[in-house]
Design a protein around this motif. Structure first.
Motif, PDB file in Angstrom:
ATOM      1  N   THR A 152       0.834  -1.194   0.000  1.00  0.00           N
ATOM      2  CA  THR A 152       0.000   0.000   0.000  1.00  0.00           C
ATOM      3  C   THR A 152       0.877   1.255   0.000  1.00  0.00           C
ATOM      4  N   ASP A 153       0.507   2.201  -0.817  1.00  0.00           N
ATOM      5  CA  ASP A 153       1.215   3.485  -0.859  1.00  0.00           C
ATOM      6  C   ASP A 153       0.582   4.399   0.199  1.00  0.00           C
ATOM      7  N   TRP A 154       1.040   4.263   1.434  1.00  0.00           N
ATOM      8  CA  TRP A 154       0.441   4.979   2.561  1.00  0.00           C
ATOM      9  C   TRP A 154       0.583   6.491   2.422  1.00  0.00           C
ATOM     10  N   GLU A 155       1.708   6.958   1.895  1.00  0.00           N
ATOM     11  CA  GLU A 155       1.896   8.403   1.735  1.00  0.00           C
ATOM     12  C   GLU A 155       0.857   8.987   0.787  1.00  0.00           C
ATOM     13  N   ARG A 156       0.595   8.292  -0.311  1.00  0.00           N
ATOM     14  CA  ARG A 156      -0.414   8.774  -1.273  1.00  0.00           C
ATOM     15  C   ARG A 156      -1.800   8.786  -0.625  1.00  0.00           C
ATOM     16  N   LEU A 157      -2.119   7.751   0.133  1.00  0.00           N
ATOM     17  CA  LEU A 157      -3.426   7.701   0.790  1.00  0.00           C
ATOM     18  C   LEU A 157      -3.605   8.820   1.808  1.00  0.00           C
ATOM     19  N   GLU A 158      -2.552   9.128   2.539  1.00  0.00           N
ATOM     20  CA  GLU A 158      -2.650  10.177   3.554  1.00  0.00           C
ATOM     21  C   GLU A 158      -2.883  11.550   2.941  1.00  0.00           C
ATOM     22  N   THR A 159      -2.419  11.748   1.719  1.00  0.00           N
ATOM     23  CA  THR A 159      -2.577  13.056   1.078  1.00  0.00           C
ATOM     24  C   THR A 159      -3.852  13.158   0.250  1.00  0.00           C
ATOM     25  N   MET A 160      -4.592  12.070   0.088  1.00  0.00           N
ATOM     26  CA  MET A 160      -5.822  12.090  -0.707  1.00  0.00           C
ATOM     27  C   MET A 160      -6.928  12.847   0.021  1.00  0.00           C
ATOM     28  N   ASP A 219     -11.218  13.484   0.232  1.00  0.00           N
ATOM     29  CA  ASP A 219     -12.399  12.630   0.085  1.00  0.00           C
ATOM     30  C   ASP A 219     -12.849  12.566  -1.376  1.00  0.00           C
ATOM     31  N   ASP A 274     -11.023  12.522  -3.946  1.00  0.00           N
ATOM     32  CA  ASP A 274     -10.112  11.676  -4.728  1.00  0.00           C
ATOM     33  C   ASP A 274     -10.415  10.184  -4.597  1.00  0.00           C
ATOM     34  N   ILE A 275     -11.256   9.812  -3.650  1.00  0.00           N
ATOM     35  CA  ILE A 275     -11.536   8.396  -3.403  1.00  0.00           C
ATOM     36  C   ILE A 275     -12.574   7.894  -4.394  1.00  0.00           C
TER      37      ILE A 275
END
Length: 98
Positions: free
Chosen positions: A12-20, A22, A24-25
């Motif tokens: 999982t790309d945790w850094e990308r998820l943290e910067t997304m 709502d 973007d989901i």
């Protein structure tokens, strides 16, 4: 869960998820929860029980591995099984002596 499951590296790309945000989901694969869904829905609450163990007892079981709760249940189940059969024997002995 086995020990091997916890040793795998997450892809999982945790850094990308943290910067997304709502927005973007992508929710397109999730069906909408409309009024009909909630009318048919049933709430299920599992019946769990808590047991308070002395700290030293808990520590010993926790040291046995991740699935210590399964070990505790297995030991208690064996104890109940053994004593349930003993209890039935004593009840039969008492009833036959009457």
């Amino acid at each position: 869960m086995s020990n091997n499951d916890t040793k795998k590296t997450s892809r999982t790309d945790w850094e990308r998820l943290e910067t997304m945000s709502d927005e973007d989901i992508d929710y397109t694969d999730i069906p909408p929860l409309d009024d009909e869904f909630f009318q048919r829905a049933k709430l299920y609450v599992p019946k769990s029980r808590a047991v308070i163990l002395e700290p030293d007892v808990f520590s010993w079981f926790a040291e046995q591995g991740q699935e210590y709760h399964t070990l505790i249940n297995a030991i208690l189940r064996q104890y109940v099984k053994q004593h349930a059969s003993q209890s039935k024997k004593s009840q039969r002995t008492t009833a036959s002596s009457l």
